[in-house]
Design an enzyme around this catalytic site. Sequence first.
Site, PDB file in Angstrom:
ATOM      1  N   THR A  27       0.847  -1.188   0.000  1.00 58.17           N
ATOM      2  CA  THR A  27       0.000   0.000   0.000  1.00 58.17           C
ATOM      3  C   THR A  27       0.883   1.239   0.000  1.00 58.17           C
ATOM      4  O   THR A  27       2.100   1.142   0.208  1.00 58.17           O
ATOM      5  CB  THR A  27      -0.912   0.047   1.239  1.00 58.17           C
ATOM      6  OG1 THR A  27      -0.093   0.103   2.410  1.00 58.17           O
ATOM      7  CG2 THR A  27      -1.812  -1.170   1.318  1.00 58.17           C
ATOM      8  N   ALA A  60       3.579  -1.233   4.761  1.00 53.53           N
ATOM      9  CA  ALA A  60       2.967   0.008   5.228  1.00 53.53           C
ATOM     10  C   ALA A  60       4.005   1.120   5.124  1.00 53.53           C
ATOM     11  O   ALA A  60       5.095   1.007   5.694  1.00 53.53           O
ATOM     12  CB  ALA A  60       2.487  -0.148   6.670  1.00 53.53           C
ATOM     13  N   VAL A  86       7.855  -2.453   6.890  1.00 50.03           N
ATOM     14  CA  VAL A  86       7.928  -0.992   6.837  1.00 50.03           C
ATOM     15  C   VAL A  86       8.469  -0.560   5.473  1.00 50.03           C
ATOM     16  O   VAL A  86       9.570  -0.949   5.076  1.00 50.03           O
ATOM     17  CB  VAL A  86       8.813  -0.436   7.964  1.00 50.03           C
ATOM     18  CG1 VAL A  86       8.896   1.085   7.868  1.00 50.03           C
ATOM     19  CG2 VAL A  86       8.265  -0.850   9.326  1.00 50.03           C
ATOM     20  N   LYS A  87       7.689   0.242   4.784  1.00 52.20           N
ATOM     21  CA  LYS A  87       8.032   0.688   3.436  1.00 52.20           C
ATOM     22  C   LYS A  87       8.734   2.038   3.533  1.00 52.20           C
ATOM     23  O   LYS A  87       8.159   3.014   4.040  1.00 52.20           O
ATOM     24  CB  LYS A  87       6.763   0.777   2.594  1.00 52.20           C
ATOM     25  CG  LYS A  87       6.962   0.807   1.088  1.00 52.20           C
ATOM     26  CD  LYS A  87       5.593   0.707   0.423  1.00 52.20           C
ATOM     27  CE  LYS A  87       5.701   0.662  -1.084  1.00 52.20           C
ATOM     28  NZ  LYS A  87       4.350   0.624  -1.716  1.00 52.20           N
ATOM     29  N   VAL A  88       9.965   2.099   3.044  1.00 51.03           N
ATOM     30  CA  VAL A  88      10.834   3.257   3.216  1.00 51.03           C
ATOM     31  C   VAL A  88      11.317   3.744   1.843  1.00 51.03           C
ATOM     32  O   VAL A  88      11.719   2.925   1.011  1.00 51.03           O
ATOM     33  CB  VAL A  88      12.054   2.900   4.092  1.00 51.03           C
ATOM     34  CG1 VAL A  88      12.962   4.106   4.282  1.00 51.03           C
ATOM     35  CG2 VAL A  88      11.606   2.341   5.437  1.00 51.03           C
TER      36      VAL A  88
END
Length: 219
Positions: A27, A60, A86-88
Amino acid sequence: MKFFIDTANLDQIREAQDLGVLDGVTTNPSLMAKEGITGDENVINHYKAICDIVDDNVSAEVIATDYEGIIKEGEALAALNPKIVVKVPMIKEGLKAIKYFSGKGIRTNCTLIFSPAQALLAAKAGATYVSPFLGRLDDISTDGLTLIEDIRLIFDNYAYETQILAASIRGPLHIVSCAKIGADVITAPLSAITGLLKHPLTDSGLATFLADHAKAAGK
């Protein structure tokens, strides 16, 4: 190859899960906004709802672009559910944060990858996934699949455990091509995933079988 669905739509996620081939969800703020999900509390609750549907791997995305902000947001997201990744973003502060998260055992997805050099840096920092955006490269007349091939070669040369998550998938042919060249994961809209089911000879063959059955049954 793992199949992720790129959406924040719960109905589409459930449909993909029911197909029996779904391995995760990606997402981003744009996808959340598309579903009318606004406000920190609503976004958090939506991530929890997605985690309730799928078995694992819910990417996310952090909003912050400074190191301290990325760490704060990322740790809060990871604490929601063990399924969270965790999307970075691929920026200098993001790279530093990925190294930090790696040391803490928090899985990461380094997003907005457009070059092999960026993917190499993310792998060095310990990213769980790198997300090369092949469709966006195609949109500017650059071969996005070549990027996947180059990253695959580099990762294989040095036995990096970081997985290649092919993003910005435009359709079923992108998925098949990514499978051929060794992407570990694809993330795609539901339409691209269900598009893999379709073939005109399947449709005509089934129609013939059903017609023959009806004749044999005297219908």
